[in-house]
Write a protein that holds these residues in place. Sequence first.
Motif, PDB file in Angstrom:
ATOM      1  N   TYR A  25       0.935  -1.111   0.035  1.00  0.00           N
ATOM      2  CA  TYR A  25      -0.074   0.075  -0.011  1.00  0.00           C
ATOM      3  C   TYR A  25       0.693   1.245  -0.065  1.00  0.00           C
ATOM      4  O   TYR A  25       1.726   1.219   0.790  1.00  0.00           O
ATOM      5  CB  TYR A  25      -0.955   0.254   1.263  1.00  0.00           C
ATOM      6  N   GLY A  26       0.478   2.146  -1.077  1.00  0.00           N
ATOM      7  CA  GLY A  26       1.086   3.404  -1.117  1.00  0.00           C
ATOM      8  C   GLY A  26      -0.028   4.371  -0.844  1.00  0.00           C
ATOM      9  O   GLY A  26      -0.976   4.176  -0.243  1.00  0.00           O
ATOM     10  N   GLU A  27       0.328   5.518  -1.286  1.00  0.00           N
ATOM     11  CA  GLU A  27      -0.916   6.626  -1.277  1.00  0.00           C
ATOM     12  C   GLU A  27      -1.854   6.032  -2.177  1.00  0.00           C
ATOM     13  O   GLU A  27      -1.458   5.755  -3.534  1.00  0.00           O
ATOM     14  CB  GLU A  27      -0.583   7.989  -1.545  1.00  0.00           C
ATOM     15  N   PRO A  28      -3.211   6.289  -1.922  1.00  0.00           N
ATOM     16  CA  PRO A  28      -4.461   5.963  -3.032  1.00  0.00           C
ATOM     17  C   PRO A  28      -3.980   6.406  -4.416  1.00  0.00           C
ATOM     18  O   PRO A  28      -3.824   8.025  -4.267  1.00  0.00           O
ATOM     19  CB  PRO A  28      -5.411   6.497  -2.322  1.00  0.00           C
ATOM     20  N   GLU A  29      -4.031   5.909  -5.196  1.00  0.00           N
ATOM     21  CA  GLU A  29      -4.005   6.414  -6.718  1.00  0.00           C
ATOM     22  C   GLU A  29      -5.470   6.730  -7.168  1.00  0.00           C
ATOM     23  O   GLU A  29      -6.033   6.208  -7.845  1.00  0.00           O
ATOM     24  CB  GLU A  29      -3.242   5.298  -7.582  1.00  0.00           C
ATOM     25  N   LEU A  30      -5.588   8.069  -6.644  1.00  0.00           N
ATOM     26  CA  LEU A  30      -7.159   8.506  -7.125  1.00  0.00           C
ATOM     27  C   LEU A  30      -6.932   9.854  -8.046  1.00  0.00           C
ATOM     28  O   LEU A  30      -6.035  10.465  -7.795  1.00  0.00           O
ATOM     29  CB  LEU A  30      -7.888   9.140  -5.958  1.00  0.00           C
ATOM     30  N   PRO A  31      -7.710   9.868  -8.943  1.00  0.00           N
ATOM     31  CA  PRO A  31      -7.645  11.373  -9.469  1.00  0.00           C
ATOM     32  C   PRO A  31      -7.842  12.583  -8.798  1.00  0.00           C
ATOM     33  O   PRO A  31      -8.651  12.299  -7.479  1.00  0.00           O
ATOM     34  CB  PRO A  31      -8.997  11.275 -10.753  1.00  0.00           C
ATOM     35  N   ALA A  35      -9.761  12.489  -4.983  1.00  0.00           N
ATOM     36  CA  ALA A  35      -9.057  12.734  -3.792  1.00  0.00           C
ATOM     37  C   ALA A  35      -9.627  13.689  -2.858  1.00  0.00           C
ATOM     38  O   ALA A  35     -10.001  13.755  -1.772  1.00  0.00           O
ATOM     39  CB  ALA A  35      -7.683  12.948  -4.090  1.00  0.00           C
ATOM     40  N   ARG A  82     -14.003   2.812  -7.159  1.00  0.00           N
ATOM     41  CA  ARG A  82     -12.650   2.445  -7.145  1.00  0.00           C
ATOM     42  C   ARG A  82     -12.328   1.734  -5.779  1.00  0.00           C
ATOM     43  O   ARG A  82     -11.402   0.686  -5.780  1.00  0.00           O
ATOM     44  CB  ARG A  82     -11.858   3.791  -7.165  1.00  0.00           C
ATOM     45  N   ASP A  86     -10.684  -2.225  -5.939  1.00  0.00           N
ATOM     46  CA  ASP A  86      -9.376  -2.413  -5.312  1.00  0.00           C
ATOM     47  C   ASP A  86      -9.572  -3.508  -4.231  1.00  0.00           C
ATOM     48  O   ASP A  86      -8.545  -4.264  -3.960  1.00  0.00           O
ATOM     49  CB  ASP A  86      -8.837  -1.081  -4.756  1.00  0.00           C
ATOM     50  N   ARG A 120      -6.798   2.037   4.032  1.00  0.00           N
ATOM     51  CA  ARG A 120      -7.461   2.707   3.159  1.00  0.00           C
ATOM     52  C   ARG A 120      -8.846   3.111   4.132  1.00  0.00           C
ATOM     53  O   ARG A 120      -9.855   3.036   3.833  1.00  0.00           O
ATOM     54  CB  ARG A 120      -8.072   1.875   1.764  1.00  0.00           C
TER      55      ARG A 120
END
Length: 217
Positions: A25-31, A35, A82, A86, A120
């Motif tokens: 897990y890194g930072e959520p990859e959200l547009p 975000a 999303r 995930d 998350r």
Amino acid sequence: MLEAMSGGAGEAEIRSRALGSWRDYGEPELPVPLAAALAAFAEHGYHGTSVREIAARANLSVPGLYHHYPSKQSLLQGLLERTMTDLLHRSELAVREAGDQPVDQFDAVVESLLRFHMYRREQAFVGSTEIRSLDDGYRDTYIGHRDRQQRMVDEIVFAGVAAGDFTTQYPKDASRAVATMCVGVSTWFKLDGELAADELIARNRQIARDAIGYTAP
């Protein structure tokens, strides 16, 4: 193509690197708009958040935000879609990598659920609290995603009971209790808290095993 992308690594090495990736897990990859919506929904709730606030958080004008997402509801739906995609991908990958034994699959899906709801937290929290805010047209889809995740746990528990590995007399109730415990982590766990992530996983995995009546040989 694989070797070119990996700087000479072979296909087997690429596949090996992917093992266990559901734990990463890194930072959520959200547009950016999603975000911004996530932060606002987590702080104020869906109905307490205005489109203007989301646009400001995203450094967009309101018309600019509407260019990407035509309504506040579309932002919520996009975010939750999303989130569930995930979660389901990680859980399915964890179970697949665990092999054929029900207890190994059970440990894997429990760990996957716990990690997701630890790393998350905001997405899980919004998903749990804002189902009431979803339009009818998407609510059934979202509930279907949640049911699919629950069935994954149910099927493993029933398989373990059928194999004689789990001794619970109430497999469906035990399965629901385990899933609820994992989801609940999102309401209280803090990554910088006193309890480390791996310790929480170890403790809750044992509690989950107790719920289904499994004792290691």
